[in-house]
Design a protein around this motif. Sequence first.
Motif, PDB file in Angstrom:
ATOM      1  N   LEU A   5      11.378   9.252  21.906  1.00  0.00           N
ATOM      2  CA  LEU A   5      10.468   8.959  20.794  1.00  0.00           C
ATOM      3  C   LEU A   5       9.237   9.856  20.840  1.00  0.00           C
ATOM      4  CD1 LEU A   5       9.608   7.262  18.376  1.00  0.00           C
ATOM      5  CD2 LEU A   5       8.611   5.605  19.984  1.00  0.00           C
ATOM      6  N   VAL A   6       8.665  10.031  22.043  1.00  0.00           N
ATOM      7  CA  VAL A   6       7.492  10.888  22.188  1.00  0.00           C
ATOM      8  C   VAL A   6       7.812  12.318  21.776  1.00  0.00           C
ATOM      9  CG1 VAL A   6       5.893  11.896  23.867  1.00  0.00           C
ATOM     10  CG2 VAL A   6       6.484   9.465  24.008  1.00  0.00           C
ATOM     11  N   THR A   7       8.976  12.789  22.247  1.00  0.00           N
ATOM     12  CA  THR A   7       9.387  14.149  21.886  1.00  0.00           C
ATOM     13  C   THR A   7       9.556  14.300  20.383  1.00  0.00           C
ATOM     14  OG1 THR A   7      10.537  14.359  24.007  1.00  0.00           O
ATOM     15  CG2 THR A   7      11.123  15.930  22.271  1.00  0.00           C
ATOM     16  N   GLY A   8      10.156  13.300  19.767  1.00  0.00           N
ATOM     17  CA  GLY A   8      10.341  13.344  18.311  1.00  0.00           C
ATOM     18  C   GLY A   8       9.010  13.379  17.575  1.00  0.00           C
ATOM     19  N   VAL A   9       8.034  12.594  18.049  1.00  0.00           N
ATOM     20  CA  VAL A   9       6.714  12.575  17.400  1.00  0.00           C
ATOM     21  C   VAL A   9       6.039  13.934  17.525  1.00  0.00           C
ATOM     22  CG1 VAL A   9       4.385  11.601  17.533  1.00  0.00           C
ATOM     23  CG2 VAL A   9       6.377  10.099  17.668  1.00  0.00           C
ATOM     24  N   ILE A  10       6.150  14.544  18.723  1.00  0.00           N
ATOM     25  CA  ILE A  10       5.529  15.858  18.938  1.00  0.00           C
ATOM     26  C   ILE A  10       6.137  16.894  18.008  1.00  0.00           C
ATOM     27  CG2 ILE A  10       5.278  17.756  20.587  1.00  0.00           C
ATOM     28  CD1 ILE A  10       4.962  15.667  22.784  1.00  0.00           C
ATOM     29  N   TYR A  11       7.456  16.892  17.915  1.00  0.00           N
ATOM     30  CA  TYR A  11       8.101  17.862  17.030  1.00  0.00           C
ATOM     31  C   TYR A  11       7.746  17.600  15.570  1.00  0.00           C
ATOM     32  CZ  TYR A  11      10.910  20.443  20.387  1.00  0.00           C
ATOM     33  OH  TYR A  11      11.312  21.284  21.404  1.00  0.00           O
ATOM     34  N   LEU A  12       7.603  16.341  15.209  1.00  0.00           N
ATOM     35  CA  LEU A  12       7.199  16.020  13.840  1.00  0.00           C
ATOM     36  C   LEU A  12       5.792  16.548  13.563  1.00  0.00           C
ATOM     37  CD1 LEU A  12       7.614  14.599  11.136  1.00  0.00           C
ATOM     38  CD2 LEU A  12       6.765  12.486  12.195  1.00  0.00           C
ATOM     39  N   LEU A  13       4.869  16.330  14.508  1.00  0.00           N
ATOM     40  CA  LEU A  13       3.508  16.830  14.334  1.00  0.00           C
ATOM     41  C   LEU A  13       3.487  18.358  14.273  1.00  0.00           C
ATOM     42  CD1 LEU A  13       1.549  14.456  16.743  1.00  0.00           C
ATOM     43  CD2 LEU A  13       1.469  14.477  14.237  1.00  0.00           C
ATOM     44  N   ASN A  14       4.288  18.999  15.125  1.00  0.00           N
ATOM     45  CA  ASN A  14       4.364  20.459  15.087  1.00  0.00           C
ATOM     46  C   ASN A  14       4.847  20.944  13.737  1.00  0.00           C
ATOM     47  OD1 ASN A  14       3.415  20.818  17.617  1.00  0.00           O
ATOM     48  ND2 ASN A  14       5.369  21.302  18.567  1.00  0.00           N
ATOM     49  N   LEU A  33       2.469  33.910  11.683  1.00  0.00           N
ATOM     50  CA  LEU A  33       3.630  34.053  12.565  1.00  0.00           C
ATOM     51  C   LEU A  33       3.270  33.656  13.996  1.00  0.00           C
ATOM     52  CD1 LEU A  33       6.552  34.941  12.949  1.00  0.00           C
ATOM     53  CD2 LEU A  33       5.732  37.280  13.286  1.00  0.00           C
ATOM     54  N   ALA A  34       2.086  34.041  14.455  1.00  0.00           N
ATOM     55  CA  ALA A  34       1.673  33.721  15.819  1.00  0.00           C
ATOM     56  C   ALA A  34       1.587  32.210  16.018  1.00  0.00           C
ATOM     57  CB  ALA A  34       0.324  34.377  16.124  1.00  0.00           C
ATOM     58  N   TRP A  35       0.972  31.504  15.064  1.00  0.00           N
ATOM     59  CA  TRP A  35       0.855  30.047  15.205  1.00  0.00           C
ATOM     60  C   TRP A  35       2.218  29.357  15.110  1.00  0.00           C
ATOM     61  CZ3 TRP A  35      -2.409  27.315  17.571  1.00  0.00           C
ATOM     62  CH2 TRP A  35      -3.757  27.672  17.639  1.00  0.00           C
ATOM     63  N   LEU A  36       3.082  29.847  14.264  1.00  0.00           N
ATOM     64  CA  LEU A  36       4.415  29.252  14.154  1.00  0.00           C
ATOM     65  C   LEU A  36       5.176  29.388  15.472  1.00  0.00           C
ATOM     66  CD1 LEU A  36       5.518  30.369  10.577  1.00  0.00           C
ATOM     67  CD2 LEU A  36       4.820  28.100  11.321  1.00  0.00           C
ATOM     68  N   MET A  37       5.060  30.548  16.105  1.00  0.00           N
ATOM     69  CA  MET A  37       5.750  30.747  17.388  1.00  0.00           C
ATOM     70  C   MET A  37       5.179  29.812  18.451  1.00  0.00           C
ATOM     71  SD  MET A  37       6.162  34.912  17.444  1.00  0.00           S
ATOM     72  CE  MET A  37       6.995  34.877  19.038  1.00  0.00           C
ATOM     73  N   VAL A  38       3.843  29.673  18.478  1.00  0.00           N
ATOM     74  CA  VAL A  38       3.226  28.767  19.455  1.00  0.00           C
ATOM     75  C   VAL A  38       3.681  27.332  19.222  1.00  0.00           C
ATOM     76  CG1 VAL A  38       1.022  27.765  20.186  1.00  0.00           C
ATOM     77  CG2 VAL A  38       1.215  30.226  19.875  1.00  0.00           C
ATOM     78  N   LEU A  39       3.694  26.901  17.962  1.00  0.00           N
ATOM     79  CA  LEU A  39       4.031  25.512  17.647  1.00  0.00           C
ATOM     80  C   LEU A  39       5.484  25.179  17.959  1.00  0.00           C
ATOM     81  CD1 LEU A  39       2.074  25.157  14.283  1.00  0.00           C
ATOM     82  CD2 LEU A  39       1.583  23.940  16.407  1.00  0.00           C
ATOM     83  N   PHE A  40       6.385  26.119  17.694  1.00  0.00           N
ATOM     84  CA  PHE A  40       7.805  25.807  17.845  1.00  0.00           C
ATOM     85  C   PHE A  40       8.343  26.080  19.247  1.00  0.00           C
ATOM     86  CE2 PHE A  40       7.913  26.160  13.115  1.00  0.00           C
ATOM     87  CZ  PHE A  40       8.331  24.863  12.887  1.00  0.00           C
ATOM     88  N   PHE A  41       7.785  27.080  19.922  1.00  0.00           N
ATOM     89  CA  PHE A  41       8.320  27.429  21.235  1.00  0.00           C
ATOM     90  C   PHE A  41       7.543  26.784  22.382  1.00  0.00           C
ATOM     91  CE2 PHE A  41       9.922  30.907  18.572  1.00  0.00           C
ATOM     92  CZ  PHE A  41      11.273  30.839  18.882  1.00  0.00           C
ATOM     93  N   LEU A  42       6.339  26.326  22.120  1.00  0.00           N
ATOM     94  CA  LEU A  42       5.542  25.605  23.125  1.00  0.00           C
ATOM     95  C   LEU A  42       5.037  24.318  22.488  1.00  0.00           C
ATOM     96  CD1 LEU A  42       3.436  28.612  24.477  1.00  0.00           C
ATOM     97  CD2 LEU A  42       5.406  27.560  25.603  1.00  0.00           C
ATOM     98  N   PRO A  43       5.925  23.371  22.235  1.00  0.00           N
ATOM     99  CA  PRO A  43       5.563  22.208  21.418  1.00  0.00           C
ATOM    100  C   PRO A  43       4.323  21.454  21.893  1.00  0.00           C
ATOM    101  CG  PRO A  43       7.927  22.265  21.826  1.00  0.00           C
ATOM    102  CD  PRO A  43       7.331  23.327  22.674  1.00  0.00           C
ATOM    103  N   LEU A  44       4.313  21.015  23.130  1.00  0.00           N
ATOM    104  CA  LEU A  44       3.179  20.222  23.603  1.00  0.00           C
ATOM    105  C   LEU A  44       1.924  21.078  23.721  1.00  0.00           C
ATOM    106  CD1 LEU A  44       2.105  17.553  24.564  1.00  0.00           C
ATOM    107  CD2 LEU A  44       2.862  18.117  26.889  1.00  0.00           C
ATOM    108  N   VAL A  45       2.058  22.266  24.326  1.00  0.00           N
ATOM    109  CA  VAL A  45       0.917  23.172  24.459  1.00  0.00           C
ATOM    110  C   VAL A  45       0.429  23.605  23.081  1.00  0.00           C
ATOM    111  CG1 VAL A  45       0.147  25.400  25.358  1.00  0.00           C
ATOM    112  CG2 VAL A  45       1.679  23.962  26.718  1.00  0.00           C
ATOM    113  N   GLY A  46       1.376  23.931  22.199  1.00  0.00           N
ATOM    114  CA  GLY A  46       1.000  24.348  20.853  1.00  0.00           C
ATOM    115  C   GLY A  46       0.247  23.274  20.104  1.00  0.00           C
ATOM    116  N   PHE A  47       0.656  22.038  20.291  1.00  0.00           N
ATOM    117  CA  PHE A  47      -0.020  20.904  19.660  1.00  0.00           C
ATOM    118  C   PHE A  47      -1.485  20.841  20.086  1.00  0.00           C
ATOM    119  CE2 PHE A  47      -1.235  16.383  20.207  1.00  0.00           C
ATOM    120  CZ  PHE A  47      -1.251  15.996  18.884  1.00  0.00           C
TER     121      PHE A  47
END
Length: 278
Positions: A5-14, A33-47
């Motif tokens: 559930l936590v993982t799903g919420v993080i991906y939803l927020l990303n 492009l830089a922010w998209l890469m951060v958000l999708f490839f480093l979900p928790l850190v990107g958040f």
Amino acid sequence: MDWPLVTGVIYLLNTLFAIIVIFFERRNPTATLAWLMVLFFLPLVGFVLYLFLGQNYTRQRLFTLKAKDDATLRSIFEEQHRRFLESQHRFSNPEAERYRDVILALLRRNRAFLTEGNRVEIYTDGSELFDALFAAIRDARHHIHLEYFIVNNDELGREVVHALAAKAAEGLEVRLLFDALGTRAGGGSRAAFRELTDAGGRIGVFFPSVYRINYRNHRKIAVIDGRIGFIGGFNIGDEYLGRGPLGYWRDTAVKITGQAAKMLQLRFFLDWNFTTGE
């Protein structure tokens, strides 16, 4: 803890943040492009990074206020611009006629309002600059306005605060504006300026949040009685006197006596208004 559930919420927020980056903030393509890469490839850190570095609320507020400032000043510059285009302006110093095209370009592109009858002194040594600044502070008769990125809580910083407090105790209007991030890094805090505030002086803390490194106030301006202005690269700290780990500090600043000091005064007023709401 329900990790799926936590993982799903993080991906939803990303995903939501990615939509914001693409459709609402209108960044340039490289930043998007830089922010998209951060958000999708480093979900928790990107958040976390997006929360502290990616939002544009501050920028929007700053640029909204800047637009208001520009509208207020536009009529002043347009009148001088018109006089230049119609060749109606006559320089008090005939030598300036040689630079009419440069002056017009600065006025047109940067809205750099022309003032005349100024005396300019150049400083490249911190000791000489601060000797001149302290002399101007001692001779002040009505008000002192200082605006700096860094005001360190060291020997020079305390000396400046003490000098300002002495003038505030005499009944002068003394205002000191400093950037929260730059000054706090040098030990500056509200407590460090208590001598000044106890004497009746005022302080303004630009952009109090230290969690954002963007949109800081790097200006270094001093205006004395609206007649004398200082501007340049020197902050207030011992290292600018050559006492830091880098040794001798070479920078440039100018002291302006004349009408141009009023333009520095105007810049101080706008920044003070943004910081304090006054």
